[in-house]
Write a protein that holds these residues in place. Structure first.
Motif, PDB file in Angstrom:
ATOM      1  N   ALA A   1       0.168   0.519  -9.151  1.00 57.05           N
ATOM      2  CA  ALA A   1       1.249  -0.439  -8.906  1.00 57.05           C
ATOM      3  C   ALA A   1       2.247   0.101  -7.886  1.00 57.05           C
ATOM      4  O   ALA A   1       2.726  -0.642  -7.020  1.00 57.05           O
ATOM      5  CB  ALA A   1       1.965  -0.757 -10.219  1.00 57.05           C
ATOM      6  N   LYS A   2       2.557   1.380  -7.993  1.00 54.48           N
ATOM      7  CA  LYS A   2       3.521   1.993  -7.078  1.00 54.48           C
ATOM      8  C   LYS A   2       3.071   1.833  -5.628  1.00 54.48           C
ATOM      9  O   LYS A   2       3.861   1.502  -4.738  1.00 54.48           O
ATOM     10  CB  LYS A   2       3.674   3.475  -7.437  1.00 54.48           C
ATOM     11  N   GLU A   3       1.781   2.051  -5.383  1.00 50.67           N
ATOM     12  CA  GLU A   3       1.259   1.944  -4.027  1.00 50.67           C
ATOM     13  C   GLU A   3       1.153   0.494  -3.564  1.00 50.67           C
ATOM     14  O   GLU A   3       1.476   0.166  -2.427  1.00 50.67           O
ATOM     15  CB  GLU A   3      -0.108   2.625  -3.953  1.00 50.67           C
ATOM     16  N   ALA A   4       0.704  -0.391  -4.446  1.00 54.75           N
ATOM     17  CA  ALA A   4       0.556  -1.800  -4.068  1.00 54.75           C
ATOM     18  C   ALA A   4       1.914  -2.446  -3.795  1.00 54.75           C
ATOM     19  O   ALA A   4       2.074  -3.202  -2.831  1.00 54.75           O
ATOM     20  CB  ALA A   4      -0.185  -2.557  -5.171  1.00 54.75           C
ATOM     21  N   ILE A   5       2.899  -2.150  -4.656  1.00 59.61           N
ATOM     22  CA  ILE A   5       4.244  -2.704  -4.462  1.00 59.61           C
ATOM     23  C   ILE A   5       4.874  -2.121  -3.205  1.00 59.61           C
ATOM     24  O   ILE A   5       5.495  -2.840  -2.408  1.00 59.61           O
ATOM     25  CB  ILE A   5       5.125  -2.414  -5.700  1.00 59.61           C
ATOM     26  N   GLY A   6       4.704  -0.820  -3.003  1.00 59.80           N
ATOM     27  CA  GLY A   6       5.237  -0.181  -1.800  1.00 59.80           C
ATOM     28  C   GLY A   6       4.625  -0.763  -0.536  1.00 59.80           C
ATOM     29  O   GLY A   6       5.314  -0.978   0.473  1.00 59.80           O
ATOM     30  N   ARG A   7       3.354  -1.016  -0.591  1.00 60.13           N
ATOM     31  CA  ARG A   7       2.655  -1.597   0.558  1.00 60.13           C
ATOM     32  C   ARG A   7       3.215  -2.981   0.886  1.00 60.13           C
ATOM     33  O   ARG A   7       3.461  -3.308   2.050  1.00 60.13           O
ATOM     34  CB  ARG A   7       1.166  -1.679   0.223  1.00 60.13           C
ATOM     35  N   ALA A   8       3.432  -3.791  -0.158  1.00 57.24           N
ATOM     36  CA  ALA A   8       4.001  -5.126   0.058  1.00 57.24           C
ATOM     37  C   ALA A   8       5.419  -5.031   0.608  1.00 57.24           C
ATOM     38  O   ALA A   8       5.799  -5.776   1.518  1.00 57.24           O
ATOM     39  CB  ALA A   8       3.999  -5.904  -1.255  1.00 57.24           C
ATOM     40  N   ARG A   9       6.177  -4.086   0.086  1.00 55.31           N
ATOM     41  CA  ARG A   9       7.577  -3.937   0.517  1.00 55.31           C
ATOM     42  C   ARG A   9       7.673  -3.479   1.979  1.00 55.31           C
ATOM     43  O   ARG A   9       8.634  -3.804   2.684  1.00 55.31           O
ATOM     44  CB  ARG A   9       8.302  -2.954  -0.407  1.00 55.31           C
ATOM     45  N   ARG A  10       6.681  -2.729   2.423  1.00 56.95           N
ATOM     46  CA  ARG A  10       6.669  -2.257   3.816  1.00 56.95           C
ATOM     47  C   ARG A  10       6.167  -3.311   4.793  1.00 56.95           C
ATOM     48  O   ARG A  10       6.097  -3.057   5.999  1.00 56.95           O
ATOM     49  CB  ARG A  10       5.787  -1.002   3.931  1.00 56.95           C
ATOM     50  N   GLY A  11       5.786  -4.477   4.279  1.00 55.82           N
ATOM     51  CA  GLY A  11       5.309  -5.533   5.157  1.00 55.82           C
ATOM     52  C   GLY A  11       3.843  -5.434   5.503  1.00 55.82           C
ATOM     53  O   GLY A  11       3.392  -6.037   6.492  1.00 55.82           O
ATOM     54  N   GLU A  12       3.082  -4.708   4.684  1.00 54.05           N
ATOM     55  CA  GLU A  12       1.671  -4.497   4.979  1.00 54.05           C
ATOM     56  C   GLU A  12       0.757  -5.496   4.293  1.00 54.05           C
ATOM     57  O   GLU A  12      -0.466  -5.393   4.380  1.00 54.05           O
ATOM     58  CB  GLU A  12       1.276  -3.060   4.608  1.00 54.05           C
ATOM     59  N   GLY A  13       1.331  -6.455   3.588  1.00 46.53           N
ATOM     60  CA  GLY A  13       0.540  -7.539   3.036  1.00 46.53           C
ATOM     61  C   GLY A  13       0.176  -7.404   1.570  1.00 46.53           C
ATOM     62  O   GLY A  13       0.630  -6.496   0.870  1.00 46.53           O
ATOM     63  N   PRO A  14      -0.658  -8.311   1.092  1.00 54.57           N
ATOM     64  CA  PRO A  14      -0.979  -8.410  -0.336  1.00 54.57           C
ATOM     65  C   PRO A  14      -2.046  -7.416  -0.790  1.00 54.57           C
ATOM     66  O   PRO A  14      -2.782  -6.854   0.023  1.00 54.57           O
ATOM     67  CB  PRO A  14      -1.492  -9.838  -0.470  1.00 54.57           C
ATOM     68  N   THR A  15      -2.120  -7.243  -2.104  1.00 51.56           N
ATOM     69  CA  THR A  15      -3.147  -6.413  -2.738  1.00 51.56           C
ATOM     70  C   THR A  15      -3.627  -7.126  -3.993  1.00 51.56           C
ATOM     71  O   THR A  15      -2.835  -7.748  -4.702  1.00 51.56           O
ATOM     72  CB  THR A  15      -2.589  -5.029  -3.131  1.00 51.56           C
ATOM     73  N   LEU A  16      -4.916  -7.043  -4.253  1.00 50.31           N
ATOM     74  CA  LEU A  16      -5.495  -7.577  -5.487  1.00 50.31           C
ATOM     75  C   LEU A  16      -5.809  -6.408  -6.408  1.00 50.31           C
ATOM     76  O   LEU A  16      -6.573  -5.511  -6.045  1.00 50.31           O
ATOM     77  CB  LEU A  16      -6.772  -8.358  -5.182  1.00 50.31           C
ATOM     78  N   VAL A  17      -5.190  -6.402  -7.594  1.00 51.10           N
ATOM     79  CA  VAL A  17      -5.397  -5.325  -8.560  1.00 51.10           C
ATOM     80  C   VAL A  17      -5.988  -5.913  -9.840  1.00 51.10           C
ATOM     81  O   VAL A  17      -5.388  -6.799 -10.448  1.00 51.10           O
ATOM     82  CB  VAL A  17      -4.084  -4.584  -8.890  1.00 51.10           C
ATOM     83  N   GLU A  18      -7.138  -5.416 -10.220  1.00 49.97           N
ATOM     84  CA  GLU A  18      -7.767  -5.837 -11.471  1.00 49.97           C
ATOM     85  C   GLU A  18      -7.533  -4.772 -12.532  1.00 49.97           C
ATOM     86  O   GLU A  18      -7.995  -3.637 -12.399  1.00 49.97           O
ATOM     87  CB  GLU A  18      -9.271  -6.047 -11.273  1.00 49.97           C
ATOM     88  N   CYS A  19      -6.796  -5.132 -13.562  1.00 48.56           N
ATOM     89  CA  CYS A  19      -6.509  -4.222 -14.666  1.00 48.56           C
ATOM     90  C   CYS A  19      -7.408  -4.582 -15.841  1.00 48.56           C
ATOM     91  O   CYS A  19      -7.254  -5.655 -16.430  1.00 48.56           O
ATOM     92  CB  CYS A  19      -5.039  -4.330 -15.090  1.00 48.56           C
ATOM     93  N   GLU A  20      -8.348  -3.714 -16.170  1.00 54.25           N
ATOM     94  CA  GLU A  20      -9.228  -3.998 -17.298  1.00 54.25           C
ATOM     95  C   GLU A  20      -8.523  -3.602 -18.582  1.00 54.25           C
ATOM     96  O   GLU A  20      -8.266  -2.438 -18.847  1.00 54.25           O
ATOM     97  CB  GLU A  20     -10.551  -3.251 -17.171  1.00 54.25           C
TER      98      GLU A  20
END
Length: 432
Positions: free
Chosen positions: A303-322
């Motif tokens: 989550a830290k990396e996906a949220i950081g990526r979105a905050r930096r303007g690098e776009g969306p991420t799909l995360v599947e949590c089993e």
């Protein structure tokens, strides 16, 4: 316990990675067997005055989120993933979610709540792992299983419980109920009863953030949106349309799939041609990643990396949590379709038990620290019930509020009063 999760450079093409780093424990924990009738429930009741399990294993390629976690994991000297303060915050939030939901079950069966109530027991690592990393201005869009998302985002337990009781002190003044939690103050945008309908709302919220930053030139607007939904939703059209839109416009959004393996009574493996949901991300030009949703530390790192990526303007991420829900689909579901061996397997991987063990073994907290939190949360939940029970029900005049943009002509009579205030209104004899 090695809880580091993922690794590698952002790419729209699959990057080869050992999938066990995301889905398994290097040092498996020994979990106690569940002692409660309900899986994962350790709460006390609130008084008035062995078949072999064949589990699906994932394999193949994973698109990871950034180099940061990989570099952290490659260090020769292992380091803790969280501080003491962070660990206690995670534990308290997960305990709050579990205790609150257990109390909801009691109140539902006592007739304090009505309609369908869907509990979150077992999935706490996902809500806590993602939402506790957000800023207040960031948005969360949930599903019908939304109580714990609301609590993690900061909505007071009193307001959530009152909403479940249908009282005016609820976060929606008693008009939303279990499946429609909403709080403008906390940027919780719902609570949606139909699967998939929250994803377009989340995509719109993310577009708002991008529009403010790039068009209105609000340089400090780096707000991120989290869209939570389940595995069943991933076969619906809104999911694919919004993945396309988000990738096309590089929106600051993270699509969080809470794959609890069952869509009501339909097994995910039976309903989906390719059950590896995370692989749908690269098809739209965004990273996709699978993570162990029963481990809050692994979820948190992703989550830290996906949220950081979105905050930096690098776009969306799909995360599947089993992950896995420890109760039936709703409190009206007797939960007779799932294999007892499957339920026992996931109960032994209770995310709260795992975090507790990690905190103690790494000297981040003592048993006394955690017991103090347990006691505090018990008091918070008890107080929420008492507050909700004593709160007033909505007046009849509230019946038609927030239904029509201009209620005149239906909800308000010529005298300016709500027609529903007419004693004959509910008798079907009032002139409308």
């Amino acid at each position: 316990m090695n809880s580091a999760s993922c690794a590698a450079k952002i790419s729209t093409q699959p990057f080869s990675l050992n999938p066990t780093s995301l889905t398994s424990h290097d040092n498996p924990l020994v979990f106690p067997k569940p002692t409660s009738l309900f899986l994962g429930s350790t709460r006390k009741l609130r008084l008035s005055s062995s078949s072999k399990l064949n589990l699906h294993r994932r394999s193949g390629t994973v698109v990871a989120v950034s180099d940061v976690v990989k570099q952290k994991k490659s260090k020769s000297t292992p380091s803790l993933l969280i501080t003491k303060e962070e660990g206690l915050e995670l534990y308290e939030d997960m305990i709050l979610g579990r205790a609150f939901e257990d109390m909801c079950a009691q109140m539902y069966y006592r007739g304090k709540m009505f309609g369908f109530v869907h509990l979150y027991n077992g999935q706490e690592a996902v809500s806590t792992g993602f939402i506790k990393l957000l800023k207040q201005q960031d948005s969360v869009v949930s599903t019908y299983r939304d109580h714990v998302h609301a609590l993690s985002k900061g909505v007071p337990a009193r307001a959530v419980m009152s909403e479940l009781f249908g009282k005016t002190t609820g976060c929606c003044r008693g008009q939303g109920g279990s499946m429609h939690m909403f709080s403008r103050e906390h940027n919780l945008l719902g609570g949606f009863a139909f699967i998939g309908e929250g994803i377009p709302v989340a995509t719109g919220a993310a577009f708002t953030s991008k529009y403010k930053r790039e068009i209105l030139k609000e340089a400090d607007c780096d707000h991120v949106t989290l869209a939570f939904f389940g595995d069943g939703t991933c076969n619906n059209g809104q999911f694919f349309e919004c993945l396309n839109m988000a990738a096309l416009w590089k929106l600051p959004i993270v699509f969080v799939v809470e794959n609890n393996l069952w869509a009501i009574g339909m097994s995910h493996l039976r309903a989906t041609s390719d059950p590896q949901i995370y692989k749908k991300g690269p098809a739209f030009g965004m990273p996709g990643i699978h993570v162990d949703g029963m481990d809050v530390l692994k979820v948190r790192e992703v989550a830290k990396e996906a949220i950081g990526r979105a905050r930096r303007g690098e776009g969306p991420t799909l995360v599947e949590c089993e992950t896995y829900r420890f109760r039936g689909h709703s409190l009206a579901d007797p939960d007779e379709l799932r294999d007892p061996a499957e339920k026992a397997y996931y109960a032994a991987r209770d995310p709260i038990t795992a975090l507790k063990k990690y905190l103690i073994e790494n000297s981040l907290a003592s048993e006394a620290d955690l017991k103090a939190i347990d006691k505090k949360i018990d008091e918070v939940v008890e107080d929420a019930v008492d507050f909700a029970d004593e709160s007033p029900v909505p007046s009849r005049s509230q019946l038609l509020e927030n239904v029509f943009a201009d209620p005149k002509g239906f909800g308000i009579g010529p005298d300016g009063r709500y027609r529903c205030e007419d004693p004959k209104f509910t008798e079907g004899t009032a002139h409308v």
